[in-house]
Design a protein around this motif. Sequence first.
Motif, short mmCIF file in Angstrom:
data_model
loop_
_atom_site.label_atom_id
_atom_site.label_comp_id
_atom_site.label_asym_id
_atom_site.label_seq_id
_atom_site.Cartn_x
_atom_site.Cartn_y
_atom_site.Cartn_z
N GLY A 1 0.81 -1.21 0.00
CA GLY A 1 0.00 0.00 0.00
C GLY A 1 0.85 1.27 0.00
N ALA A 2 1.92 1.25 0.80
CA ALA A 2 2.79 2.43 0.87
C ALA A 2 3.45 2.69 -0.49
CB ALA A 2 3.86 2.23 1.95
N LEU A 3 3.87 1.62 -1.15
CA LEU A 3 4.49 1.79 -2.47
C LEU A 3 3.46 2.30 -3.48
CD1 LEU A 3 6.66 -1.46 -2.53
CD2 LEU A 3 7.55 0.87 -2.70
N ILE A 4 2.24 1.77 -3.40
CA ILE A 4 1.18 2.24 -4.30
C ILE A 4 0.90 3.72 -4.04
CG2 ILE A 4 -1.31 2.07 -4.75
CD1 ILE A 4 -1.00 -0.98 -4.37
N GLY A 5 0.85 4.09 -2.76
CA GLY A 5 0.61 5.48 -2.40
C GLY A 5 1.72 6.39 -2.92
N ALA A 6 2.96 5.96 -2.74
CA ALA A 6 4.09 6.78 -3.19
C ALA A 6 4.09 6.91 -4.72
CB ALA A 6 5.40 6.16 -2.72
N GLY A 7 3.84 5.81 -5.41
CA GLY A 7 3.80 5.83 -6.88
C GLY A 7 2.67 6.72 -7.38
N SER A 8 1.50 6.58 -6.77
CA SER A 8 0.34 7.39 -7.18
C SER A 8 0.61 8.86 -6.91
CB SER A 8 -0.91 6.96 -6.41
OG SER A 8 -1.15 5.60 -6.60
N GLY A 9 1.18 9.14 -5.73
CA GLY A 9 1.49 10.52 -5.37
C GLY A 9 2.47 11.14 -6.36
N ALA A 10 3.46 10.35 -6.80
CA ALA A 10 4.45 10.86 -7.75
C ALA A 10 3.80 11.15 -9.10
CB ALA A 10 5.58 9.84 -7.90
N ILE A 11 2.91 10.26 -9.52
CA ILE A 11 2.24 10.46 -10.82
C ILE A 11 1.39 11.74 -10.79
CG2 ILE A 11 0.45 9.52 -12.35
CD1 ILE A 11 1.52 6.71 -11.63
N VAL A 12 0.63 11.91 -9.71
CA VAL A 12 -0.22 13.09 -9.62
C VAL A 12 0.64 14.36 -9.51
CG1 VAL A 12 -1.85 14.29 -8.11
CG2 VAL A 12 -2.20 11.89 -8.67
N ASP A 13 1.73 14.28 -8.75
CA ASP A 13 2.58 15.46 -8.61
C ASP A 13 3.21 15.86 -9.95
OD1 ASP A 13 4.02 17.40 -6.77
OD2 ASP A 13 5.69 16.44 -7.82
N ALA A 14 3.46 14.84 -10.79
CA ALA A 14 4.01 15.14 -12.11
C ALA A 14 3.05 16.02 -12.90
CB ALA A 14 4.28 13.83 -12.86
N GLY A 15 1.76 15.78 -12.74
CA GLY A 15 0.77 16.63 -13.40
C GLY A 15 0.61 17.96 -12.69
N TRP A 16 0.64 17.92 -11.37
CA TRP A 16 0.40 19.13 -10.57
C TRP A 16 1.48 20.19 -10.80
CZ3 TRP A 16 -4.01 20.45 -8.56
CH2 TRP A 16 -4.08 21.51 -7.64
N ARG A 17 2.71 19.75 -10.99
CA ARG A 17 3.80 20.71 -11.15
C ARG A 17 3.71 21.44 -12.49
NH1 ARG A 17 8.04 18.88 -14.40
NH2 ARG A 17 9.45 20.50 -13.62
N THR A 18 2.91 20.91 -13.43
CA THR A 18 2.72 21.64 -14.69
C THR A 18 1.66 22.75 -14.52
OG1 THR A 18 1.02 20.13 -15.50
CG2 THR A 18 3.29 19.61 -16.09
N TYR A 19 0.96 22.72 -13.38
CA TYR A 19 -0.04 23.76 -13.10
C TYR A 19 0.46 24.76 -12.06
CZ TYR A 19 -3.53 25.64 -9.94
OH TYR A 19 -4.22 26.45 -9.08
N CYS A 20 1.00 24.24 -10.94
CA CYS A 20 1.41 25.14 -9.85
C CYS A 20 2.62 25.96 -10.28
CB CYS A 20 1.76 24.32 -8.60
SG CYS A 20 2.33 25.36 -7.25
N GLU A 21 2.43 27.29 -10.33
CA GLU A 21 3.48 28.16 -10.87
C GLU A 21 4.57 28.50 -9.85
OE1 GLU A 21 0.37 29.07 -10.36
OE2 GLU A 21 0.20 31.07 -9.52
N VAL A 22 4.41 28.03 -8.60
CA VAL A 22 5.39 28.36 -7.57
C VAL A 22 6.52 27.32 -7.60
CG1 VAL A 22 5.80 28.74 -5.12
CG2 VAL A 22 3.62 29.41 -6.15
N SER A 23 7.73 27.81 -7.82
CA SER A 23 8.87 26.87 -7.85
C SER A 23 9.76 27.02 -6.61
CB SER A 23 9.69 27.06 -9.12
OG SER A 23 10.16 28.39 -9.17
N ALA A 24 9.39 27.91 -5.70
CA ALA A 24 10.20 28.12 -4.49
C ALA A 24 10.34 26.79 -3.74
CB ALA A 24 9.54 29.16 -3.60
#
Lengths: 175, 218
Positions: free
Chosen positions: B165-188
Amino acid sequence: MMRYQAGEIEGFERVYMGLAPRLRAWLARQRLDLGADVDDLLQETFLQIHRSRHTYSPERPVAPWAYAIARHVYLMDRRSRTRKQAHELHDQVEPRDPAADRVERAIEARERVGRGLAATTVRRRASLVLHHVWGFSFREIGRLLRIRPDAAKRRASRGVHDLRQELTEDEEKLR
Amino acid sequence: MIHNSPPSRLRAAVEADLSPVTPLGPAWRRSALVLPGGLLLMAGIHLAFGLRFDADQIGSAALWGLSALQIAAGLLVLGGALRESVPGDSLPRSALLAAFGGLGLWMFAVTWLTWLRSPTEVPAGSESLYRAWCMVWPLGLSLPLIALGIYLARQAFALRPYLVGALIGAGSGAIVDAGWRTYCEVSAPGHVLEAHATALVAATVAGALAGALFARRD
């Protein structure tokens, strides 16, 4: 194993014949400390193998897969045993110390006698305690309380009667 | 030799329940089933929130290329989870360390690279709003992928369901973050590590809990 996955009972028998001696030996080594029934564990392992037979990949060796399941069954069994033992230990009544029992009974009796004495009158209580506890004769009690010896005797006797009655009632309440 | 043939009760129990089964496919193939879900989420993020204003400044390679690599990394971790869910295929400790530590390092590196290309800060006074927004949304978007991953793991027989479950959570979180970083304009780095990385950690914890509860059918 592939025949077993295809639904043939002969396939299961062959898997059993191939794996059972090794798994049994392995389980027996693990169980040395707790002395559980190895045959029960072996049977549970094969039931688990049966339930998860679809997870076996035919291109892989069967032994690591089966050992992993056997290890899981062993660990689950050990965990449930440990929990059971902990519960049993928790539920077990501690052996009682006879001396502590005696002290406890003495305290209880003292409290009951105290309650019984409180139920009688001061005069009767004085005669009763002076005679039965301190050992004075009724003549001496008469002199101390400035009453006749037969009055002291009567008061002590009535005090004992009151005390007995109170203790009997107390006993009935406890029942 | 008595143990070489199955006891009659065991044989009868197995025979009563015996039917042909289809062996599970390899973990990589099963984890690929998550890819359409991940891409769908990415498209959804774009449709709902749009593209970050400094996308041109960051450049396609650093924005889309790194996100694509991050999705691949997330799928790899998900594949590891599905491999872990098969008895006898447990991941060694080094692989687990590489999966969790690698994702953390990857996030740190991507944040640093993006910051170098386009240093943008959270507008003054909006820190907590940005933080909450970038924590809650990615975590919420991770949940469907976690559910899908747990469903796939449940088809196998996970011996360490919380880890799966932890690995699934980490993998899913990484996939979603890959999309989120193309929207969130803050790079700080402060914002990314505080909000985005926390969402990833929260998705990992949520996955571990879901795994412990649902990843095994027994």
